[in-house]
Design an enzyme around this catalytic site. Structure first.
Site, PDB file in Angstrom:
ATOM      1  N   GLU A 142      -5.636  14.569   2.241  1.00 39.73           N
ATOM      2  CA  GLU A 142      -7.056  14.516   1.862  1.00 39.73           C
ATOM      3  C   GLU A 142      -7.917  14.176   3.082  1.00 39.73           C
ATOM      4  O   GLU A 142      -9.108  14.476   3.104  1.00 39.73           O
ATOM      5  CB  GLU A 142      -7.277  13.450   0.780  1.00 39.73           C
ATOM      6  CG  GLU A 142      -6.881  12.049   1.233  1.00 39.73           C
ATOM      7  CD  GLU A 142      -7.238  10.933   0.235  1.00 39.73           C
ATOM      8  OE1 GLU A 142      -7.985  11.192  -0.726  1.00 39.73           O
ATOM      9  OE2 GLU A 142      -6.756   9.807   0.423  1.00 39.73           O
TER      10      GLU A 142
ATOM     11  N   ASP B 155      -0.021   3.863   1.167  1.00 41.74           N
ATOM     12  CA  ASP B 155      -0.377   4.607   2.379  1.00 41.74           C
ATOM     13  C   ASP B 155       0.554   4.336   3.566  1.00 41.74           C
ATOM     14  O   ASP B 155       0.568   5.102   4.524  1.00 41.74           O
ATOM     15  CB  ASP B 155      -1.813   4.288   2.796  1.00 41.74           C
ATOM     16  CG  ASP B 155      -2.827   4.900   1.843  1.00 41.74           C
ATOM     17  OD1 ASP B 155      -2.473   5.879   1.159  1.00 41.74           O
ATOM     18  OD2 ASP B 155      -3.955   4.403   1.777  1.00 41.74           O
TER      19      ASP B 155
ATOM     20  N   THR C 164       0.844  -1.193   0.000  1.00 40.23           N
ATOM     21  CA  THR C 164       0.000   0.000   0.000  1.00 40.23           C
ATOM     22  C   THR C 164       0.878   1.242   0.000  1.00 40.23           C
ATOM     23  O   THR C 164       1.847   1.321   0.758  1.00 40.23           O
ATOM     24  CB  THR C 164      -0.967   0.067   1.197  1.00 40.23           C
ATOM     25  OG1 THR C 164      -1.530   1.391   1.253  1.00 40.23           O
ATOM     26  CG2 THR C 164      -0.273  -0.197   2.530  1.00 40.23           C
TER      27      THR C 164
ATOM     28  N   ARG D 271       0.124   7.476  -7.238  1.00 37.15           N
ATOM     29  CA  ARG D 271       0.222   6.032  -7.034  1.00 37.15           C
ATOM     30  C   ARG D 271       0.619   5.299  -8.308  1.00 37.15           C
ATOM     31  O   ARG D 271       0.782   4.085  -8.297  1.00 37.15           O
ATOM     32  CB  ARG D 271      -1.070   5.473  -6.469  1.00 37.15           C
ATOM     33  CG  ARG D 271      -2.208   5.398  -7.443  1.00 37.15           C
ATOM     34  CD  ARG D 271      -3.363   4.569  -6.876  1.00 37.15           C
ATOM     35  NE  ARG D 271      -4.433   4.526  -7.842  1.00 37.15           N
ATOM     36  CZ  ARG D 271      -5.697   4.803  -7.585  1.00 37.15           C
ATOM     37  NH1 ARG D 271      -6.059   5.152  -6.368  1.00 37.15           N
ATOM     38  NH2 ARG D 271      -6.616   4.723  -8.514  1.00 37.15           N
TER      39      ARG D 271
ATOM     40  N   MET E 295      -2.674  12.140  -0.944  1.00 35.23           N
ATOM     41  CA  MET E 295      -3.456  10.982  -0.492  1.00 35.23           C
ATOM     42  C   MET E 295      -3.099  10.549   0.927  1.00 35.23           C
ATOM     43  O   MET E 295      -2.039  10.881   1.449  1.00 35.23           O
ATOM     44  CB  MET E 295      -3.259   9.803  -1.449  1.00 35.23           C
ATOM     45  CG  MET E 295      -4.092   9.878  -2.712  1.00 35.23           C
ATOM     46  SD  MET E 295      -3.813   8.391  -3.724  1.00 35.23           S
ATOM     47  CE  MET E 295      -5.055   8.636  -5.011  1.00 35.23           C
TER      48      MET E 295
END
Lengths: 290, 290
Positions: free
Chosen positions: B125, B24, B22, B182, B68
């Site tokens: 975000e 993230d 990920t 991404r 993000m």
């Protein structure tokens, strides 16, 4: 104006030479402008990666990409250079040179949706209807003027995506390349970079030998292999004019560019600059001042 | 769940191994996740280029960049890696880990504006107020839910930029990195790429020797020189948990990340992949299907 003023005021020893520079590629006489090739390369690369991203995520989605160029579609058309054996390219391309017809655009998108899961639409920030409305003015939620009363162009992708979502009910995504398309030095075109130095050098050299009120230009000698040379023209031939994409380089339907367009742009994005990285980051020249 | 189900239904010969992935970076146990280093490298590079773009254009402007990470600020914090001898880095960084306080943020921006002409604000975000409102819900014009009633997170930068413009009267620009962060394979981190292969390989090898219900992880052995090794852990330790940026890696004011944060991320963005270009475009693997 500066060169005329110098002559008029007895300062004829001061020489004024123009050097072309705009990512928009909308100057006449010169075959193309420094900056355009690098911005076109970034745009084609980013669109290619977005198409791949949708493919990997395997979603039913309409992606609307907003690209710079208020009055000329050169940059938006450059998105077509993403197409190749390894990428289908964007599905639809809308330039400001063709009157934006919302009903026809919705038909285009709906047709593409039936053929594939991911539909990618590239649209110029300056796309405009026959009666002079920008796309961002067609959506209820869009803000149409900024604080100074200027028409606010950002929001074209968001506005079109909103309309697509409302009319077709599908998942949508709006993407704006924004300033990124004019500053992505890490993926600059070597051809563009070399020509940028060449037009600067030619203008300086011309000034030193007495030229004034002129501009250096790029002349295309051949397409394949690509070859260009630097020339000089009277700057008054260039000032206050704009060069759009010729109608014959846009397909009949007005929703894509032709092979001729692609053949014109292709050599300008070729070649990569040697990149200097330090600790994982591209190095820039020193940053001075506030 | 799959490995437990296999055991329960007599299919013990089917092995299930997890592989982390990920951008993230919000998984526990593993030091970091494949994908994060490359996205962080793209973000830091793009922010560095935006800062340079503002510098070149020499404008008084507040640029708000939306990054993000709905619940974790790893990617937004990575914007700080743009800072170096050749770049001042973003001026302010707001992560979802710190309650978003609009009045304090306006004070921060106003103070920065007095010190320099271009102010760059990076915001997640997922930035959210103490009483659970997303930033995009603080601006009158923002749409707060999508067609399915989900809170609509895109629009954070636009919403904050609108508020800044309204309150401080300055020129603003909103930029969303959107999907680009991404999928920007052309600027992937080699460290990230190598580790991605390593965790995949380790998981496959573990399955072949009988492991199941586990996940491969990355263990950091040393920071400088950076060294990591691959391990294995029970997947139940990782599932349904999320790892945010630790409070001590965010400055006291809650508007920047600390040196410790930068030292943690830095090695993950180091190294460039050999790029294969054809006719000016990065080559991708073949595109199959619709």
């Amino acid at each position: 104006q500066l060169s005329l003023f110098a002559k008029k005021t007895g300062c004829e020893d001061i020489k004024f030479m123009g050097v072309p520079k705009t990512i928009d590629n909308d100057l006449v006489i010169t075959d193309h402008t420094p900056g355009f090739g690098s911005a076109a390369k970034y745009i084609a690369c980013a669109v290619k990666e977005l198409i791949r991203d949708n493919k990997v995520n395997d979603m039913d989605i309409v992606t609307v990409v907003e690209i710079m160029g208020r009055d000329a579609g050169w940059l938006t058309g450059a998105s077509a250079l993403s197409r190749g054996d390894d990428c289908p390219g964007p599905d639809l391309i809308y330039l400001p040179e063709i009157a934006f017809d919302l009903e026809k655009v919705m038909e285009d998108i709906e047709r593409c949706q039936k053929e594939r899961r991911s539909v990618v639409v590239c649209i110029s920030e300056g796309a405009i209807t026959a009666d002079g409305k920008y796309v961002c003015e067609l959506s209820a939620g869009a803000r149409s003027t900024d604080a100074f009363g200027h028409k606010q162009l950002t929001g074209t992708a968001r506005a079109l995506a909103d309309i697509v979502h409302e009319r077709l009910g599908c998942k949508v995504r709006a993407i704006e390349f924004s300033s990124l398309q004019r500053c992505a030095a890490h993926i600059a075109s070597k051809t563009d970079n070399d020509e940028a130095f060449a037009v600067g050098e030619a203008a300086v050299n011309a000034a030193f030998v007495g030229h004034t009120g002129e501009m250096s230009i790029i002349k295309r000698v051949s397409d394949n292999p690509y070859e260009s040379e630097i020339g000089i023209c009277d700057v008054s031939l260039v000032a206050n004019k704009a060069k759009g994409v010729p109608r014959e380089w846009i397909n009949e339907d007005g929703n894509y560019v032709t092979e001729e367009f692609i053949n014109y742009v292709r050599p300008l994005i070729v070649g990569e600059m040697e990149q200097f990285y330090k600790d994982g980051m591209p190095e820039h020249i020193p940053y001075v001042g506030r």
